[in-house]
Motif scaffolding. Structure first.
Motif, PDB file in Angstrom:
ATOM      1  N   ALA A 134       0.840  -1.208   0.000  1.00 51.38           N
ATOM      2  CA  ALA A 134       0.000   0.000   0.000  1.00 51.38           C
ATOM      3  C   ALA A 134       0.871   1.253   0.000  1.00 51.38           C
ATOM      4  O   ALA A 134       0.566   2.243  -0.682  1.00 51.38           O
ATOM      5  N   ALA A 135       1.973   1.214   0.768  1.00 52.89           N
ATOM      6  CA  ALA A 135       2.876   2.366   0.803  1.00 52.89           C
ATOM      7  C   ALA A 135       3.484   2.609  -0.574  1.00 52.89           C
ATOM      8  O   ALA A 135       3.625   3.752  -1.014  1.00 52.89           O
ATOM      9  N   ALA A 136       3.845   1.524  -1.255  1.00 54.30           N
ATOM     10  CA  ALA A 136       4.420   1.657  -2.596  1.00 54.30           C
ATOM     11  C   ALA A 136       3.393   2.257  -3.556  1.00 54.30           C
ATOM     12  O   ALA A 136       3.695   3.185  -4.304  1.00 54.30           O
ATOM     13  N   ARG A 137       2.172   1.723  -3.511  1.00 50.40           N
ATOM     14  CA  ARG A 137       1.130   2.239  -4.421  1.00 50.40           C
ATOM     15  C   ARG A 137       0.874   3.723  -4.166  1.00 50.40           C
ATOM     16  O   ARG A 137       0.763   4.516  -5.098  1.00 50.40           O
ATOM     17  N   ALA A 138       0.800   4.084  -2.892  1.00 50.61           N
ATOM     18  CA  ALA A 138       0.519   5.488  -2.561  1.00 50.61           C
ATOM     19  C   ALA A 138       1.616   6.415  -3.084  1.00 50.61           C
ATOM     20  O   ALA A 138       1.355   7.583  -3.391  1.00 50.61           O
ATOM     21  N   ALA A 139       2.830   5.867  -3.169  1.00 49.67           N
ATOM     22  CA  ALA A 139       3.950   6.695  -3.633  1.00 49.67           C
ATOM     23  C   ALA A 139       4.187   6.543  -5.132  1.00 49.67           C
ATOM     24  O   ALA A 139       5.116   7.148  -5.667  1.00 49.67           O
ATOM     25  N   GLY A 140       3.374   5.725  -5.775  1.00 44.54           N
ATOM     26  CA  GLY A 140       3.592   5.473  -7.198  1.00 44.54           C
ATOM     27  C   GLY A 140       4.888   4.728  -7.465  1.00 44.54           C
ATOM     28  O   GLY A 140       5.535   4.923  -8.488  1.00 44.54           O
ATOM     29  N   ALA A 141       5.268   3.873  -6.534  1.00 40.34           N
ATOM     30  CA  ALA A 141       6.547   3.169  -6.643  1.00 40.34           C
ATOM     31  C   ALA A 141       6.320   1.660  -6.509  1.00 40.34           C
ATOM     32  O   ALA A 141       5.192   1.200  -6.336  1.00 40.34           O
ATOM     33  N   THR A 142       7.400   0.931  -6.611  1.00 33.43           N
ATOM     34  CA  THR A 142       7.357  -0.509  -6.371  1.00 33.43           C
ATOM     35  C   THR A 142       8.351  -0.833  -5.275  1.00 33.43           C
ATOM     36  O   THR A 142       9.449  -0.267  -5.244  1.00 33.43           O
ATOM     37  N   ILE A 143       7.954  -1.710  -4.359  1.00 37.99           N
ATOM     38  CA  ILE A 143       8.870  -2.162  -3.313  1.00 37.99           C
ATOM     39  C   ILE A 143       9.063  -3.662  -3.467  1.00 37.99           C
ATOM     40  O   ILE A 143       8.082  -4.412  -3.571  1.00 37.99           O
ATOM     41  N   THR A 144      10.300  -4.070  -3.488  1.00 42.03           N
ATOM     42  CA  THR A 144      10.620  -5.494  -3.522  1.00 42.03           C
ATOM     43  C   THR A 144      10.525  -6.036  -2.104  1.00 42.03           C
ATOM     44  O   THR A 144      11.070  -5.435  -1.169  1.00 42.03           O
ATOM     45  N   VAL A 145       9.825  -7.136  -1.930  1.00 47.35           N
ATOM     46  CA  VAL A 145       9.634  -7.695  -0.590  1.00 47.35           C
ATOM     47  C   VAL A 145      10.188  -9.113  -0.541  1.00 47.35           C
ATOM     48  O   VAL A 145       9.831  -9.960  -1.357  1.00 47.35           O
ATOM     49  N   LEU A 146      11.078  -9.342   0.419  1.00 45.99           N
ATOM     50  CA  LEU A 146      11.604 -10.682   0.657  1.00 45.99           C
ATOM     51  C   LEU A 146      10.900 -11.262   1.880  1.00 45.99           C
ATOM     52  O   LEU A 146      10.593 -10.530   2.832  1.00 45.99           O
ATOM     53  N   VAL A 147      10.668 -12.547   1.871  1.00 50.63           N
ATOM     54  CA  VAL A 147      10.068 -13.186   3.042  1.00 50.63           C
ATOM     55  C   VAL A 147      11.170 -13.465   4.064  1.00 50.63           C
ATOM     56  O   VAL A 147      12.187 -14.090   3.735  1.00 50.63           O
ATOM     57  N   GLU A 148      10.962 -12.981   5.279  1.00 56.62           N
ATOM     58  CA  GLU A 148      11.953 -13.268   6.323  1.00 56.62           C
ATOM     59  C   GLU A 148      11.689 -14.657   6.879  1.00 56.62           C
ATOM     60  O   GLU A 148      10.560 -15.010   7.257  1.00 56.62           O
ATOM     61  N   CYS A 149      12.756 -15.460   6.929  1.00 56.46           N
ATOM     62  CA  CYS A 149      12.659 -16.851   7.389  1.00 56.46           C
ATOM     63  C   CYS A 149      13.398 -16.991   8.718  1.00 56.46           C
ATOM     64  O   CYS A 149      14.524 -16.516   8.858  1.00 56.46           O
ATOM     65  N   ASP A 150      12.776 -17.648   9.650  1.00 49.53           N
ATOM     66  CA  ASP A 150      13.470 -17.993  10.894  1.00 49.53           C
ATOM     67  C   ASP A 150      14.138 -19.342  10.690  1.00 49.53           C
ATOM     68  O   ASP A 150      13.479 -20.375  10.686  1.00 49.53           O
ATOM     69  N   THR A 151      15.445 -19.328  10.509  1.00 42.76           N
ATOM     70  CA  THR A 151      16.178 -20.564  10.225  1.00 42.76           C
ATOM     71  C   THR A 151      16.903 -21.081  11.470  1.00 42.76           C
ATOM     72  O   THR A 151      17.822 -21.880  11.365  1.00 42.76           O
ATOM     73  N   GLY A 152      16.483 -20.568  12.629  1.00 42.46           N
ATOM     74  CA  GLY A 152      17.104 -21.014  13.865  1.00 42.46           C
ATOM     75  C   GLY A 152      17.586 -19.868  14.737  1.00 42.46           C
ATOM     76  O   GLY A 152      18.004 -20.071  15.871  1.00 42.46           O
ATOM     77  N   GLY A 153      17.514 -18.658  14.213  1.00 41.74           N
ATOM     78  CA  GLY A 153      17.960 -17.488  14.976  1.00 41.74           C
ATOM     79  C   GLY A 153      16.978 -17.068  16.055  1.00 41.74           C
ATOM     80  O   GLY A 153      17.348 -16.407  17.020  1.00 41.74           O
ATOM     81  N   GLY A 154      15.706 -17.454  15.875  1.00 41.72           N
ATOM     82  CA  GLY A 154      14.713 -17.152  16.907  1.00 41.72           C
ATOM     83  C   GLY A 154      14.404 -15.676  17.048  1.00 41.72           C
ATOM     84  O   GLY A 154      14.152 -15.189  18.149  1.00 41.72           O
ATOM     85  N   ARG A 155      14.432 -14.950  15.947  1.00 42.56           N
ATOM     86  CA  ARG A 155      14.060 -13.533  15.989  1.00 42.56           C
ATOM     87  C   ARG A 155      12.718 -13.392  15.259  1.00 42.56           C
ATOM     88  O   ARG A 155      11.758 -14.054  15.608  1.00 42.56           O
ATOM     89  N   CYS A 156      12.654 -12.511  14.252  1.00 42.34           N
ATOM     90  CA  CYS A 156      11.472 -12.455  13.403  1.00 42.34           C
ATOM     91  C   CYS A 156      11.538 -13.602  12.400  1.00 42.34           C
ATOM     92  O   CYS A 156      12.520 -14.333  12.306  1.00 42.34           O
TER      93      CYS A 156
END
Lengths: 368, 368
Positions: A134-156
């Protein structure tokens, strides 16, 4: 200053002090050591065929970010919208923001950054994806989004490959967003587990018909391990520019690869066993990172900084063969360089053993 | 803003945000609570006949220092020359600097401050006395010097009454210096020991023929104890303006006397038991002060902030009956208010439940 890399040389503020007359506490950066750290890591990434995307949270300085790019970094990593703004202001065109962004005002700023550079972000929930799109659309831009994976770090991050693939599909189907791949911050010493988790996540994404453009990992503790760079396409390291006592204790860096010290003065010797320096928690921070004491006094390695008050470090010098005297100046290797940087508007650059000038920390305090 | 004290009202920067739209992390100060804390302590000092000399290290803001003086403080206490300069710039005329100062450049700045206000400092060695006296002479000023006594706190200071008296005599005999009395930072819970040590030091000084103009103690932990104000002539308290989780845990303050909270947003709920907020060690600091966890989440008191990364707080929410959701905004009571203030260029002032403006922290980072 002729020996300094141009991005640094052109941004230093002149000083009317020498190392001997610099007021304490002062954060010193040996630019020769720091630059060698940057060069060495870029060469390692080049050899491995992995993109270097250094995390600027450690230095929060435009000069070093530009130097990292000059040496071959593909882009930079930031932790906050405020850091992204500072770096975009400096003309940096490829920025990866590795924290979830929420809140109307902050998302508007995110959109504004996306409209003037190539911006990637992470997400680990539908809420974050929808907000970024939504932020990208409102700004007329594109945002690349990567999925954050918890691979054992126990954070996000998501751990379940099916959930990761489902979120990837949501990104790919969101107007304003583009699926950029997978991102993780691995647990220290968990490289094999990280690799396996990433391979499973990649397979799940591919199973839905998606391609996975980037697989991004990071962290300084295991950055020099030769195993486990598969299946990464890029690596985000931050602390390696300055290194610190935590990385020294892990064997990730040697003492002569540590570029940051805090210059302090011994201001009191109240007892035979106690010395007080004028660097406390407002200079060194209380970060312990599992270590004993709040830093290493290079001139007195047998001293223990056992307590910090706000402007004082309390040293047990009872095991020192030649304990320091009032007026002595000492260099303290801090436990954690990133949080020390964030306390100071400027750091002091040393090269060839001489004080060269003051380096502005433009993104200091930019946690918003 | 009509309800705010004038020194605050006239210095706030206007904002185009409300509490609901303020970006996180943001440090909120309830000015009604803070001001009531100031009033209550001034009244207590007035009743006890003890001079109130509040320590501005906690707020590092000109507005609050002026408010403390307006309410009846005799002068202010600072920890660094940089703080003294900021406060002298604001017209404050009576400043007590409670750390030893060394180094040519810093001593020149100390002399400059002494030439434009009434400046007191401490010393616990001949080196410090001689340096302060020389700085005063070079500036054509006089600096009042108090002997710092270690009365059980185990920081700086002399413990032996004879050594204290000898240093007092050295001060009294130094051109440029004036003997100002005795100063201590007492150990928490050691009021009786402190009183006895001070009485012995006073007796030793008097035994040499000196008068002891001031006997200055400080510290928030025991500030409300009714015993032990004898033989003090003044008290230096800092944290009492905002209070924090450490003082709450000691029983020095109640929750409704805590004026500072860090507003944060829940940005991830990766597992049923884990929540992530956008306030980490660059907002809350790693100060534990003996507590369990890095702050108290007011909306979720059963949550534990068990880990801080630089921009993230990791919460164990497994014991929460209604754990937070992504997007929720929460208020965190920090463990230690003084170090949190020092991370931000501005704090956000709330009064009557409404956001009033941004308070500049003019002395932030002024540890030099």
């Amino acid at each position: 200053m002729t020996g300094l890399p141009e991005p640094l040389r052109s941004r230093l503020h002149p000083l009317d002090r020498t190392l001997d007359t610099l007021e304490t506490p002062a954060v010193l950066i040996d630019a020769d050591v720091a630059d060698a750290n940057l060069v060495r890591w870029q060469q390692r990434c080049d050899r491995a065929g992995v993109a270097n995307r250094p995390h600027i949270k450690t230095h929060r300085s435009v000069a070093w970010a530009l130097r990292q790019l000059e040496l071959g970094a593909e882009g930079i990593t930031v932790q906050t919208v405020g850091e992204a703004e500072i770096m975009a202001d400096a003309g940096i065109s490829d920025i990866f923001l590795t924290t979830n962004v929420l809140g109307e005002a902050k998302l508007a700023r995110l959109g504004a950054v996306a409209s003037r550079c190539s911006l990637s972000v992470v997400a680990d929930s539908a809420e974050i994806v929808d907000a970024a799109a939504a932020a990208a659309r409102a700004a007329g831009a594109t945002i690349t989004v990567l999925v954050e994976c918890d691979t054992g770090g126990g954070r996000c991050g998501l751990a379940d490959p099916a959930a990761i693939a489902a979120l990837a599909l949501r990104i790919a189907g969101s107007e304003g967003a583009k699926f950029g791949g997978l991102m993780t911050y691995p647990g220290a010493g968990k490289r094999l587990q990280t690799e396996q988790a990433l391979q499973a996540a990649i397979a799940a994404c591919r199973g839905t018909g998606l391609t996975v453009p980037a697989v991004s990992s990071g962290g300084s503790p295991d950055m020099w391990k030769d195993d486990g760079l598969e299946p990464l396409t890029e690596y985000r390291a931050g602390t390696y520019i300055y290194n610190d006592r935590a990385l020294l204790s892990r064997g990730t860096a040697t003492l002569d690869q540590c570029a940051m010290t805090v210059l302090a003065t011994v201001v009191s010797r109240p007892t035979a066993g106690r010395a007080i320096i004028d660097a406390g928690s407002k200079a060194l921070t209380s970060d312990l990172l599992g270590l004993d004491g709040y830093g290493l006094v290079l001139e007195h390695p047998d001293a223990v900084i056992y307590q910090l008050n706000e402007e004082h470090g309390l040293l047990d010098v009872s095991r020192c063969s030649a304990p320091p005297s009032v007026g002595d100046r000492v260099h303290v290797l801090p436990n954690h360089t990133c949080v020390v940087t964030n306390l100071f508007d400027r750091l002091f650059i040393v090269s060839g053993g001489r004080l060269q000038g003051a380096l502005p920390v433009e993104a200091r305090g930019r946690s918003i």
